[in-house]
Scaffold this motif. Structure first.
Motif, short mmCIF file in Angstrom:
data_model
loop_
_atom_site.label_atom_id
_atom_site.label_comp_id
_atom_site.label_asym_id
_atom_site.label_seq_id
_atom_site.Cartn_x
_atom_site.Cartn_y
_atom_site.Cartn_z
N ASN A 124 -26.69 -11.83 -38.87
CA ASN A 124 -25.77 -11.63 -37.75
C ASN A 124 -25.88 -12.83 -36.81
O ASN A 124 -26.91 -13.03 -36.17
CB ASN A 124 -26.12 -10.34 -37.00
CG ASN A 124 -25.09 -9.97 -35.95
OD1 ASN A 124 -24.53 -10.84 -35.30
ND2 ASN A 124 -24.86 -8.67 -35.78
N THR A 125 -24.80 -13.63 -36.74
CA THR A 125 -24.79 -14.83 -35.89
C THR A 125 -23.89 -14.65 -34.67
O THR A 125 -23.57 -15.63 -34.00
CB THR A 125 -24.32 -16.04 -36.70
OG1 THR A 125 -22.99 -15.81 -37.19
CG2 THR A 125 -25.26 -16.32 -37.86
N SER A 126 -23.47 -13.42 -34.38
CA SER A 126 -22.53 -13.19 -33.29
C SER A 126 -23.10 -13.56 -31.93
O SER A 126 -22.35 -13.86 -30.99
CB SER A 126 -22.06 -11.73 -33.28
OG SER A 126 -23.16 -10.85 -33.06
N ALA A 127 -24.42 -13.50 -31.77
CA ALA A 127 -25.06 -13.83 -30.50
C ALA A 127 -25.88 -15.12 -30.62
O ALA A 127 -26.85 -15.32 -29.89
CB ALA A 127 -25.94 -12.69 -30.02
N ALA A 128 -25.50 -15.99 -31.56
CA ALA A 128 -26.22 -17.25 -31.76
C ALA A 128 -26.34 -18.00 -30.41
O ALA A 128 -25.42 -17.96 -29.59
CB ALA A 128 -25.48 -18.11 -32.78
N PRO A 129 -27.53 -18.59 -30.17
CA PRO A 129 -28.57 -18.92 -31.16
C PRO A 129 -29.56 -17.80 -31.46
O PRO A 129 -30.46 -18.02 -32.25
CB PRO A 129 -29.28 -20.10 -30.50
CG PRO A 129 -29.17 -19.83 -29.04
CD PRO A 129 -27.81 -19.23 -28.86
N TYR B 182 -36.17 -15.93 -31.14
CA TYR B 182 -36.15 -14.96 -30.04
C TYR B 182 -37.06 -13.79 -30.44
O TYR B 182 -37.35 -13.58 -31.61
CB TYR B 182 -34.71 -14.49 -29.82
CG TYR B 182 -34.55 -13.33 -28.85
CD1 TYR B 182 -34.93 -13.46 -27.53
CD2 TYR B 182 -34.02 -12.12 -29.28
CE1 TYR B 182 -34.80 -12.40 -26.64
CE2 TYR B 182 -33.87 -11.05 -28.40
CZ TYR B 182 -34.27 -11.20 -27.08
OH TYR B 182 -34.14 -10.15 -26.21
N SER B 183 -37.54 -13.04 -29.47
CA SER B 183 -38.40 -11.88 -29.77
C SER B 183 -38.10 -10.74 -28.81
O SER B 183 -37.78 -10.97 -27.64
CB SER B 183 -39.89 -12.25 -29.63
OG SER B 183 -40.29 -13.10 -30.67
N THR C 38 -24.96 -25.27 -36.59
CA THR C 38 -25.46 -26.59 -37.00
C THR C 38 -26.68 -26.46 -37.89
O THR C 38 -27.00 -27.36 -38.66
CB THR C 38 -25.84 -27.44 -35.78
OG1 THR C 38 -26.94 -26.80 -35.08
CG2 THR C 38 -24.67 -27.60 -34.83
N GLY C 39 -27.40 -25.33 -37.79
CA GLY C 39 -28.55 -25.07 -38.64
C GLY C 39 -29.78 -25.89 -38.31
O GLY C 39 -30.72 -25.95 -39.10
N LYS C 40 -29.82 -26.52 -37.14
CA LYS C 40 -30.92 -27.43 -36.82
C LYS C 40 -31.81 -26.95 -35.67
O LYS C 40 -32.54 -27.73 -35.10
CB LYS C 40 -30.37 -28.82 -36.48
CG LYS C 40 -29.78 -29.57 -37.67
CD LYS C 40 -29.32 -30.95 -37.27
CE LYS C 40 -28.83 -31.76 -38.46
NZ LYS C 40 -29.91 -32.12 -39.39
N GLU C 41 -31.75 -25.68 -35.33
CA GLU C 41 -32.52 -25.21 -34.18
C GLU C 41 -33.64 -24.24 -34.56
O GLU C 41 -34.31 -23.70 -33.68
CB GLU C 41 -31.59 -24.53 -33.17
CG GLU C 41 -30.57 -25.47 -32.57
CD GLU C 41 -29.86 -24.84 -31.39
OE1 GLU C 41 -30.54 -24.22 -30.56
OE2 GLU C 41 -28.63 -24.95 -31.31
N THR C 42 -33.87 -24.01 -35.84
CA THR C 42 -34.81 -22.97 -36.25
C THR C 42 -36.24 -23.47 -36.36
O THR C 42 -37.18 -22.72 -36.10
CB THR C 42 -34.37 -22.36 -37.60
OG1 THR C 42 -32.99 -21.99 -37.50
CG2 THR C 42 -35.19 -21.14 -37.94
N VAL C 43 -36.43 -24.72 -36.75
CA VAL C 43 -37.79 -25.25 -36.93
C VAL C 43 -37.91 -26.63 -36.30
O VAL C 43 -36.93 -27.38 -36.20
CB VAL C 43 -38.17 -25.34 -38.43
CG1 VAL C 43 -38.29 -23.95 -39.03
CG2 VAL C 43 -37.19 -26.20 -39.21
N ASP C 44 -39.11 -26.93 -35.86
CA ASP C 44 -39.48 -28.28 -35.46
C ASP C 44 -40.56 -28.76 -36.42
O ASP C 44 -41.48 -28.02 -36.76
CB ASP C 44 -40.05 -28.31 -34.03
CG ASP C 44 -38.96 -28.23 -32.97
OD1 ASP C 44 -37.85 -28.73 -33.23
OD2 ASP C 44 -39.23 -27.66 -31.89
#
Length: 550
Positions: free
Chosen positions: A180-185, A210-211, A288-294
């Motif tokens: 579910n990406t409706s509330a992305a990020p 998020y938690s 963009t798919g670039k915010e999940t991991v560093d």
């Protein structure tokens, strides 16, 4: 006194005699055969005996009376009982009355090797332009010195940040299954078996998500090694807009290589049932798919949770309250300006030099990052004015200030030449500031002060001057962020022109978690035309293995 000389002076030698205790009876700080021992950190065997005669200046902790003792004139003399968690230098100075060495040099000798320097532009808007100059260390951490353009048009230091080193460009993340990406990020899945995958080159990675109290568990698997780790995204907080980010280090210290990772949502956290509905596998994700991991690396920038080990919200470079002596009716104002007022520094000329090459701002703002450099310098000339002198009839002084950042840290040099007789009410040419919770203790020379948030601002005048200070979190027994500062007290207080006055140095604790040391300049002073002042201040920030050894 240089640290190397102090170490030589502290080298202890011992003799094996029946009446003297063995090394195992020592709980304090001392040197034996060139090795440093603190509270048994190096695991000294209790049956090891001394091998040479004791010399004056040897120190020990006697558990009987519970005090430190100094060997003097062939006898142990009690000299007090500071807490054993105090630094090595504190123990030394309280036993022998010696002075502490330069904290900048000391930190450089204790920190990991420098592997890279860089410069990047991270600001926007004329009054908020920020250029960050970073130092990457071999231990995977970065110190970033942030230089910001003020409303007075001067580029000034606004904080030193420390954090784990991450790549500037994180990898793409691919979602598989029902998400579910409706509330992305704040993206999530409720389907057990849904995955996201990515590939990276580095030594580990941080998972960003998020938690809330509906969170479940992910299992991370590295294909190349088979290593797995489970992480819960449950937190004991109610659902919100999901704007906050949690950062969990999943793997670190891996061999630097290319890895493929699959994260699989398992379902509810067995220790924390979801507060409502099915468990959610939260991740931070946008199209963009670039915010999940560093990605943890050696060359890069500080992670998003980096902290300002040297406080950002204060003017660290200099500040002088001044007016023309021939106009005593003119109210004093600060140079550089405090707040949004402008006009205190005029005719500002700035040159930004990177490895002997000048950069204009249009070039700098178009570059994401310059890496592998050796030195960055901000060289600025300006004329100081009282803000009330709108027509500019009374220029007070001409100034030249330089900020140079290299693997040696930051060096600020400043020269002022009075253009007319100038009266100052108060000011400083040197100042150092730490901030909680990054630091819970500040050190000024040999004095240590606990940092706490006061109900109202507290100012403490200091009895004597020292030229060096540090901020540290000594609650962190293993590793921690530390920053050091060094100045010349003769230049800072003009001690070649006058005697030191109690209160020239003072310590302030503010209600916004900032603690500062000031080296006062020009209290109620007339400065004749032609008077010249010079100062050289140094800053250094790093992560060290044992903060108690500072």
């Amino acid at each position: 006194m240089r640290y190397t000389y102090l170490v030589l002076f502290l080298l202890l030698s011992f003799v094996a005699t029946a009446q003297e205790p063995t090394l195992g009876n020592f709980n304090g700080a001392y040197r034996y055969k060139g090795r440093l021992y603190v509270d048994g950190v190096l695991g000294v065997p209790s049956d090891v005996s001394y091998s040479a005669p004791l010399r004056d200046g040897a120190i020990r902790y006697n558990p009987g009376p519970g005090s430190l003792q100094l060997w003097k004139a062939n006898a142990w003399v009690d000299v007090g009982a500071p807490p054993l968690s105090d630094s090595i230098k504190s123990i030394w100075t309280q036993t022998s009355g010696g002075d502490r060495s330069d904290y900048v040099d000391r930190l450089k000798s204790m920190s990991a090797p420098v592997v890279n320097n860089y410069i990047r532009y991270i600001g926007s808007g004329d009054a908020q332009q920020i250029v960050a100059c970073g130092i990457n260390y071999a231990d995977g951490y970065t110190a970033e010195y942030r230089i910001r353009k003020s409303t007075s048009d001067l580029w000034l230091l606004r904080g030193i940040y420390m954090g784990r080193t991450i790549l500037v460009n994180p990898p793409d993340v691919a979602l598989n299954g029902d998400w579910n990406t409706s509330a992305a990020p704040s993206t999530y899945t409720t389907s057990a078996g849904a995955t996201f995958t990515f590939q990276f080159m580095g030594s580990g990675f941080i998972f960003k998500h998020y938690s809330d109290n509906r969170g479940g568990i992910f299992r991370f698997t590295i294909s190349e090694t088979g290593a797995t780790k489970e992480v819960s995204v449950w937190r004991n907080n109610a659902p919100s807009t999901g704007t906050s980010i949690v950062r969990d280090v999943i793997f670190e210290g891996l061999k630097y290589a290319t890895y493929t990772v699959t994260a699989t949502f398992i379902g509810a956290d067995p220790n924390h049932a979801p507060s409502s509905g099915p468990a959610r596998g939260w991740i931070r994700y946008t199209p963009t798919g670039k915010e999940t991991v560093d990605i943890l690396a050696i060359h890069g920038v500080p992670s998003g949770d980096a902290v300002d080990v040297v406080a950002e919200n204060t003017i660290l470079d200099f500040a002088i309250s001044a007016r023309p002596a021939e106009v005593p009716s003119m109210a004093f104002t600060w140079i550089p300006a405090h707040g949004a007022v402008s006009g205190s520094t005029r005719s500002v000329v700035t040159q930004i030099v990177v490895d002997s090459v000048s950069l204009n701002m249009s070039t700098l703002t178009s570059l994401e990052m310059l890496t592998g450099i050796h030195k960055v310098s901000f060289q600025q000339s300006y004329t100081g004015f009282n803000e009330n002198d709108v027509p500019g009839n009374y220029p007070l002084w001409s100034g030249f200030i330089s900020h140079s950042i290299s693997r040696e840290g930051l060096e600020i040099t400043h020269k002022i030449r009075m253009l007319r007789d100038v009266t100052t009410s108060v000011g400083y040419l040197a100042m150092f500031a730490g901030k909680m919770p990054t630091a819970n203790k500040v050190i000024f020379g040999v004095q240590e002060y606990a940092v706490a948030r006061p109900a109202a601002e507290i100012q403490t005048n200091l009895p004597r001057a020292y030229g060096s200070a540090a901020v540290v979190d000594d609650n962190t027994i293993s590793s921690g962020f530390v920053a050091g500062f060094s100045t010349n007290i003769t230049d800072a207080h003009q001690l070649d022109r006058r005697a030191y006055i109690v209160g020239d140095n003072y310590f302030t604790q503010r209600t916004d978690d900032i603690a500062k040391f000031y080296w006062r300049f020009g209290r109620n002073t007339l400065h004749p035309a032609g008077t010249v002042y010079k100062i050289r201040n140094r800053f250094y920030a790093a992560r060290i293995f044992d903060v108690r050894a500072l």
